[in-house]
Motif scaffolding. Structure first.
Motif, PDB file in Angstrom:
ATOM      1  N   VAL A 199      40.060  46.845  45.062  1.00  0.00           N
ATOM      2  CA  VAL A 199      39.824  46.826  43.617  1.00  0.00           C
ATOM      3  C   VAL A 199      41.162  46.977  42.888  1.00  0.00           C
ATOM      4  N   PRO A 200      41.202  46.602  41.609  1.00  0.00           N
ATOM      5  CA  PRO A 200      42.450  46.695  40.851  1.00  0.00           C
ATOM      6  C   PRO A 200      42.970  48.134  40.740  1.00  0.00           C
ATOM      7  N   GLY A 201      44.291  48.268  40.849  1.00  0.00           N
ATOM      8  CA  GLY A 201      44.972  49.527  40.586  1.00  0.00           C
ATOM      9  C   GLY A 201      45.888  49.291  39.408  1.00  0.00           C
ATOM     10  N   LEU A 202      47.214  49.367  39.624  1.00  0.00           N
ATOM     11  CA  LEU A 202      48.135  49.005  38.556  1.00  0.00           C
ATOM     12  C   LEU A 202      48.019  47.526  38.211  1.00  0.00           C
ATOM     13  N   ALA A 203      47.616  46.731  39.183  1.00  0.00           N
ATOM     14  CA  ALA A 203      47.390  45.306  38.920  1.00  0.00           C
ATOM     15  C   ALA A 203      45.977  45.110  38.387  1.00  0.00           C
ATOM     16  N   ALA A 204      45.876  44.528  37.211  1.00  0.00           N
ATOM     17  CA  ALA A 204      44.561  44.256  36.643  1.00  0.00           C
ATOM     18  C   ALA A 204      43.891  43.088  37.340  1.00  0.00           C
ATOM     19  N   SER A 205      44.715  42.176  37.882  1.00  0.00           N
ATOM     20  CA  SER A 205      44.174  41.010  38.581  1.00  0.00           C
ATOM     21  C   SER A 205      45.275  40.405  39.446  1.00  0.00           C
ATOM     22  N   TRP A 206      44.867  39.544  40.367  1.00  0.00           N
ATOM     23  CA  TRP A 206      45.823  38.825  41.202  1.00  0.00           C
ATOM     24  C   TRP A 206      45.182  37.545  41.720  1.00  0.00           C
ATOM     25  N   LYS A 207      46.042  36.616  42.096  1.00  0.00           N
ATOM     26  CA  LYS A 207      45.550  35.355  42.661  1.00  0.00           C
ATOM     27  C   LYS A 207      46.616  34.788  43.583  1.00  0.00           C
ATOM     28  N   ARG A 208      46.161  33.983  44.519  1.00  0.00           N
ATOM     29  CA  ARG A 208      47.059  33.297  45.435  1.00  0.00           C
ATOM     30  C   ARG A 208      47.324  31.901  44.889  1.00  0.00           C
ATOM     31  N   VAL A 209      48.596  31.537  44.802  1.00  0.00           N
ATOM     32  CA  VAL A 209      48.987  30.226  44.282  1.00  0.00           C
ATOM     33  C   VAL A 209      49.702  29.481  45.404  1.00  0.00           C
ATOM     34  N   GLY A 210      49.010  28.618  46.098  1.00  0.00           N
ATOM     35  CA  GLY A 210      49.589  27.965  47.263  1.00  0.00           C
ATOM     36  C   GLY A 210      49.555  28.889  48.472  1.00  0.00           C
ATOM     37  N   ASP A 211      50.122  28.432  49.574  1.00  0.00           N
ATOM     38  CA  ASP A 211      50.043  29.179  50.824  1.00  0.00           C
ATOM     39  C   ASP A 211      50.918  30.427  50.838  1.00  0.00           C
ATOM     40  N   THR A 212      52.013  30.407  50.066  1.00  0.00           N
ATOM     41  CA  THR A 212      53.012  31.467  50.223  1.00  0.00           C
ATOM     42  C   THR A 212      53.342  32.208  48.935  1.00  0.00           C
ATOM     43  N   THR A 213      52.524  32.073  47.913  1.00  0.00           N
ATOM     44  CA  THR A 213      52.823  32.708  46.621  1.00  0.00           C
ATOM     45  C   THR A 213      51.602  33.471  46.107  1.00  0.00           C
ATOM     46  N   TRP A 214      51.844  34.704  45.717  1.00  0.00           N
ATOM     47  CA  TRP A 214      50.811  35.541  45.108  1.00  0.00           C
ATOM     48  C   TRP A 214      51.320  36.019  43.744  1.00  0.00           C
ATOM     49  N   VAL A 215      50.454  35.989  42.751  1.00  0.00           N
ATOM     50  CA  VAL A 215      50.815  36.425  41.400  1.00  0.00           C
ATOM     51  C   VAL A 215      49.908  37.586  40.990  1.00  0.00           C
TER      52      VAL A 215
END
Length: 502
Positions: A80-96
């Protein structure tokens, strides 16, 4: 009268408890009046989130989760979210990851993406028991104040769960020695006093982004003897105690004003062989040591319903568990294996541990040592202090060692993927084929495929007899009956911010 080591530790533990609970900590201020008084069974030796020796130390992690935030948190089986309100994977090697806005550190400074980047860089720079978790993270960058982009060296499915262990501090403090004693975080509590291996004093941080904790603070004394800690619980001198050994649950259950909460845990006993040191370089010797043990009887007699015999190198409650055939108790076969390995007369070796590692540690060690003596293997016991044990463990300065280990994240990647790679070299065991399997499991996105890969890893570690895995523990918490909001945690790191009285 001359005091023995255990008696001395018991007295000093009680003294520390009395000091902490009586209103003044030895180093800094005590927790506020009305604070939760919680006693864990291991001492806290350091609070720096990037200290190499305590990177995965269970006692330190309990406090760190109260003082620091992480981008991602675990809530039961969910991330579940902590300091990060949300996240997503963008391509095979990138997470935002998008950070919450308006979050403040204990000293009033704003939490920004630059702090997260500095913490990731510090974590990667310090060689520790966590290093393997971050090996495939190439970099992190701050895209503005509230966006962090992680780049990985190939697909990395485990990044979100690993981030439950990246504790965030101000960028300017990542290498500050003061973080060992009076750290600054953004968690629900701030440190007001700390004496290593004695007590930790915390006060509620009223500016916490998730809302203030229920109680004004937490006082955590270390009480070396469990029997003394149970007496303190029954007398009301402490509110919460864990873990309560199975053979002492009767001292808690049924006592007026006290109750027990238990959960099948992610904590287990293991004995590693130093596979880089003779005679344990030979898997025949390692298997002989396991065959000498009647683990069904040892675990049953010592722990009863408080543990189950393990069937894999991780507990059955952890993702990635795959049951393996147990080694049969066969002392005759063990002696033959030693003879075939060129050791017909057995050998002499050592085993180290620290008593506070877990319930009945000394008794478990003695049971195994006695069984090994029957096949001609003389094991010299080395019961040492925790700080020395940690130093020797990390330096591979041992023959065998006994400890409890907790799969903190509930995922096999934390234990199998972190401890058993050739690069990690945690017990002198190196297997390139296993390295490939673990790397593939860490990169795999599909849950079923990950499970199959970890099953293969379980089989290899088990059949190569890298260690002995005697018992997975049930963690029992003893607590005062007036406490509410408490949820027992499988990783021994309960969220104490929600606990209240009445």
């Amino acid at each position: 009268m001359e005091l023995g080591r255990r008696e001395f530790l018991a007295l000093t533990g009680l003294a520390a408890s009395a000091v902490a609970l009586g209103g003044c900590a030895r180093a800094g201020a005590a927790a506020p009046d009305g604070s939760l008084r919680a006693a864990f069974g291991q001492p806290v030796t350091d609070l720096d989130p990037y200290n190499a020796g305590t990177a995965v130390d269970e006692a330190s992690l309990i406090v760190k989760r109260l003082v620091f935030d992480t981008l991602v948190r675990r809530d039961g089986d969910r991330l579940v979210p902590g300091l990060a309100a949300s996240w997503k994977r963008v391509g095979d090697t990138t997470w935002v990851f998008q950070l919450r806005q308006g979050v403040r550190f204990h000293d009033g400074g704003a939490v920004t993406a630059r702090d997260v980047v500095a913490c990731l860089e510090r974590t990667k720079a310090v060689k520790s028991a966590q290093s393997a978790l971050w090996a495939t993270v190439k970099s992190a960058r701050a895209d503005g104040d509230h966006t962090v982009t992680f780049e990985t060296d190939g697909p990395m499915a485990t990044l979100p769960v690993n981030l439950t262990l990246l504790f965030i501090v101000p960028a300017r403090l990542v290498a500050d020695p003061a973080q060992k004693r009076r750290p600054i975080g953004s968690g629900p509590f701030r440190v007001t006093g700390f004496t290593p291996s004695t007590n930790v004093e915390l006060a509620r941080f009223d500016g916490y982004w998730g809302g203030p904790a229920a109680l004004p603070g937490i006082s955590m004394p270390f009480i070396a003897e469990t029997s003394s800690a149970i007496t303190a619980l029954r007398n009301g001198d402490v509110d919460l105690l864990w873990p309560v050994p199975s053979d002492q649950l009767g001292e808690v259950r049924g006592h007026r004003g006290v109750r027990v909460a238990a959960v099948p845990s992610w904590t287990y006993y293991l004995t590693w062989f130093n596979c880089g040191r003779k005679p344990f370089t030979d898997p025949r010797v390692r298997r002989a040591m396991i065959q000498a043990l009647d683990l069904e009887e040892i675990v049953g007699k010592l722990f009863g319903a408080g543990a189950e015999r393990m069937r894999a190198p991780i507990p059955s409650t952890v993702f990635g568990f795959a049951e393996q055939p147990p080694y049969p108790h066969d002392p005759g076969a063990a002696r033959r294996a030693l003879r075939d390995a060129g050791l017909p007369d057995g050998f002499t070796t050592t085993m180290m541990w620290f008593d506070a590692t877990g319930p009945l540690a000394r008794e478990l060690a003695q049971s195994m040592i006695s069984a090994w003596d029957e096949i001609g293997v003389t094991v010299t016991p080395q019961s040492i202090e925790k700080a020395q044990w940690l130093q020797r463990l990390n330096a591979l300065d041992w023959d065998m060692e006994l400890q409890t280990n907790t799969v903190t994240t509930g995922d096999a990647a934390f234990t199998l993927g972190r401890l058993y790679t050739s690069k990690a070299n945690r017990m002198g065991y190196k297997n390139p084929a296993l390295d490939k399997v673990l790397a593939a499991a860490g990169a795999e996105q599909d849950t079923a495929a990950r499970a199959r890969l970890y099953a293969e890893a379980c089989k290899t570690i088990w059949s190569d007899a890298v260690g002995i895995f005697p018992a997975a523990l049930t963690t029992a918490y003893g607590l005062r009956s007036d406490l509410t909001g408490f949820t027992p945690a499988a990783n021994n790191q309960p969220d104490l911010s929600a606990v209240r009285r009445g």
